[in-house]
Write an enzyme that holds these catalytic residues in place. Sequence first.
Site, PDB file in Angstrom:
ATOM      1  N   LYS A   2     -54.236 112.676  54.522  1.00  0.00           N
ATOM      2  CA  LYS A   2     -53.798 111.296  54.610  1.00  0.00           C
ATOM      3  C   LYS A   2     -53.228 110.726  53.346  1.00  0.00           C
ATOM      4  O   LYS A   2     -52.264 110.169  53.417  1.00  0.00           O
ATOM      5  CB  LYS A   2     -55.045 110.649  54.921  1.00  0.00           C
ATOM      6  CG  LYS A   2     -55.653 110.773  56.242  1.00  0.00           C
ATOM      7  CD  LYS A   2     -56.808 109.963  56.763  1.00  0.00           C
ATOM      8  CE  LYS A   2     -57.871 109.643  55.767  1.00  0.00           C
ATOM      9  NZ  LYS A   2     -58.773 110.982  55.607  1.00  0.00           N
ATOM     10  N   ARG A  58     -69.607 114.423  53.349  1.00  0.00           N
ATOM     11  CA  ARG A  58     -68.460 113.485  53.636  1.00  0.00           C
ATOM     12  C   ARG A  58     -67.971 113.776  55.089  1.00  0.00           C
ATOM     13  O   ARG A  58     -67.730 112.805  55.904  1.00  0.00           O
ATOM     14  CB  ARG A  58     -67.383 113.520  52.658  1.00  0.00           C
ATOM     15  CG  ARG A  58     -67.729 113.030  51.283  1.00  0.00           C
ATOM     16  CD  ARG A  58     -66.632 113.380  50.138  1.00  0.00           C
ATOM     17  NE  ARG A  58     -65.284 112.843  50.541  1.00  0.00           N
ATOM     18  CZ  ARG A  58     -64.273 113.330  50.169  1.00  0.00           C
ATOM     19  NH1 ARG A  58     -64.329 114.131  48.917  1.00  0.00           N
ATOM     20  NH2 ARG A  58     -63.122 112.695  50.361  1.00  0.00           N
ATOM     21  N   ARG A  61     -63.400 102.455  58.424  1.00  0.00           N
ATOM     22  CA  ARG A  61     -64.124 103.628  58.545  1.00  0.00           C
ATOM     23  C   ARG A  61     -65.397 103.580  59.602  1.00  0.00           C
ATOM     24  O   ARG A  61     -66.004 104.544  59.929  1.00  0.00           O
ATOM     25  CB  ARG A  61     -64.335 103.989  57.129  1.00  0.00           C
ATOM     26  CG  ARG A  61     -63.795 105.269  56.539  1.00  0.00           C
ATOM     27  CD  ARG A  61     -64.444 105.406  55.193  1.00  0.00           C
ATOM     28  NE  ARG A  61     -64.249 106.534  54.525  1.00  0.00           N
ATOM     29  CZ  ARG A  61     -63.447 106.872  53.777  1.00  0.00           C
ATOM     30  NH1 ARG A  61     -62.402 106.057  53.318  1.00  0.00           N
ATOM     31  NH2 ARG A  61     -63.164 107.961  53.190  1.00  0.00           N
ATOM     32  N   ARG A 116     -57.674 121.232  45.627  1.00  0.00           N
ATOM     33  CA  ARG A 116     -57.226 119.784  45.772  1.00  0.00           C
ATOM     34  C   ARG A 116     -57.439 119.362  44.015  1.00  0.00           C
ATOM     35  O   ARG A 116     -58.728 119.744  43.685  1.00  0.00           O
ATOM     36  CB  ARG A 116     -57.723 118.846  46.583  1.00  0.00           C
ATOM     37  CG  ARG A 116     -57.500 117.367  46.076  1.00  0.00           C
ATOM     38  CD  ARG A 116     -57.398 116.342  47.402  1.00  0.00           C
ATOM     39  NE  ARG A 116     -58.642 115.935  47.633  1.00  0.00           N
ATOM     40  CZ  ARG A 116     -59.029 115.111  48.618  1.00  0.00           C
ATOM     41  NH1 ARG A 116     -57.896 114.460  49.128  1.00  0.00           N
ATOM     42  NH2 ARG A 116     -60.111 114.583  48.735  1.00  0.00           N
ATOM     43  N   ARG A 120     -61.884 116.104  42.059  1.00  0.00           N
ATOM     44  CA  ARG A 120     -62.578 114.776  42.312  1.00  0.00           C
ATOM     45  C   ARG A 120     -64.153 115.109  42.293  1.00  0.00           C
ATOM     46  O   ARG A 120     -64.621 116.065  43.114  1.00  0.00           O
ATOM     47  CB  ARG A 120     -62.064 114.120  43.458  1.00  0.00           C
ATOM     48  CG  ARG A 120     -61.379 112.979  43.266  1.00  0.00           C
ATOM     49  CD  ARG A 120     -60.700 112.559  44.634  1.00  0.00           C
ATOM     50  NE  ARG A 120     -61.546 111.974  45.730  1.00  0.00           N
ATOM     51  CZ  ARG A 120     -61.434 111.564  46.667  1.00  0.00           C
ATOM     52  NH1 ARG A 120     -60.097 111.249  47.093  1.00  0.00           N
ATOM     53  NH2 ARG A 120     -62.164 111.142  47.787  1.00  0.00           N
TER      54      ARG A 120
HETATM   55  P1  AMP Z   1     -61.418 108.298  50.046  1.00  0.00           P
HETATM   56  O1  AMP Z   1     -60.671 108.460  48.863  1.00  0.00           O
HETATM   57  O2  AMP Z   1     -60.552 107.342  51.164  1.00  0.00           O
HETATM   58  O3  AMP Z   1     -62.181 109.622  50.458  1.00  0.00           O
HETATM   59  O4  AMP Z   1     -62.957 107.524  49.888  1.00  0.00           O
HETATM   60  C1  AMP Z   1     -63.868 107.738  48.767  1.00  0.00           C
HETATM   61  C2  AMP Z   1     -65.046 107.225  48.765  1.00  0.00           C
HETATM   62  O5  AMP Z   1     -64.917 105.595  48.848  1.00  0.00           O
HETATM   63  C3  AMP Z   1     -65.609 107.417  50.269  1.00  0.00           C
HETATM   64  O6  AMP Z   1     -66.329 108.486  50.621  1.00  0.00           O
HETATM   65  C4  AMP Z   1     -66.576 106.119  50.443  1.00  0.00           C
HETATM   66  O7  AMP Z   1     -67.853 106.552  49.619  1.00  0.00           O
HETATM   67  C5  AMP Z   1     -65.839 105.100  49.857  1.00  0.00           C
HETATM   68  N1  AMP Z   1     -65.080 104.619  50.847  1.00  0.00           N
HETATM   69  C6  AMP Z   1     -63.595 104.182  50.840  1.00  0.00           C
HETATM   70  N2  AMP Z   1     -63.271 103.601  51.854  1.00  0.00           N
HETATM   71  C7  AMP Z   1     -64.300 103.110  52.591  1.00  0.00           C
HETATM   72  C8  AMP Z   1     -64.429 102.467  53.758  1.00  0.00           C
HETATM   73  N3  AMP Z   1     -63.595 101.768  54.188  1.00  0.00           N
HETATM   74  N4  AMP Z   1     -66.070 102.130  54.009  1.00  0.00           N
HETATM   75  C9  AMP Z   1     -66.908 102.667  53.317  1.00  0.00           C
HETATM   76  N5  AMP Z   1     -66.719 103.371  52.212  1.00  0.00           N
HETATM   77  C10 AMP Z   1     -65.436 103.666  51.792  1.00  0.00           C
END
Ligand code: AMP
Length: 225
Positions: free
Chosen positions: A13, A172, A89, A128, A161
């Site tokens: 994404k 996740r 989410r 990644r 990361r």
């Molecule tokens: P991402 O980079 O989108 O994978 O987000 C990294 C982490 O940030 C996720 O695993 C969650 O812990 C937190 N996070 C990001 N967006 C959200 C969201 N919309 N709701 C809850 N937690 C979020």
Amino acid sequence: MILVLLGPPGVGKGTQGARIALHYEIPTISTGAMFRDAIARGTELGRIIARYRIDKGEYVPDEVVVRAVRERIHEPDCVRGFLLDGFPRTIPQAEALEALLAEEKCCLTAVLDFEAPMATLIERFSGRRVCPVDGSTYHIVTQPPRQPGLCDLCHSQLVLRPDDAPDVVQRRLEVYAEKTAPLLDYYRKRGLLYSIDATAEPETVFGQVVAVLDGLRQPPIVEKL
Ligand code: AMP
């Protein structure tokens, strides 16, 4: 144009979001990137987010995320539209987004659901690498930086990361299946969901995205009398 990108972690994404944003000239709002940046800079939002284990893949509470998104979409660069990556989410976040957009008298254009089998996701995670300074993303095989291990844009040393570690990736994916996958039905019922096969090369995946979005922008065909 107001878009939501859905799909499990690791599906691409971020890569597609960057391309869509450039092509349609709209900003990307990635809640994950916003949170990592806020923590790194020690802002007020960062201090709040630091209370939650985002490094372990646990979700931040809905009200905290919604407040952050509300503030972001009121910034001037969002007037022509925006792309949401990583938000909503959960169903309550999706409902909050609907209410936020209704306040602004606008609505979602489309929700793109990026799909790939588990084996592809695991392979993408393991390769990644991210830039800790500007957040740009690479893959050691499919999207390598020009100089091995260094960011193309700012030449910082690329890192894994913390939440891409295999045990956290597993968590996740579980959290996604439990809390985020129900959104597919939510948006399907509203006629907004478009599936994208994310197993192909980034260029091919982007071709599918453009076909969907340009299709939506076409005026309806009026039959000649
Ligand atoms: P991402 O980079 O989108 O994978 O987000 C990294 C982490 O940030 C996720 O695993 C969650 O812990 C937190 N996070 C990001 N967006 C959200 C969201 N919309 N709701 C809850 N937690 C979020």
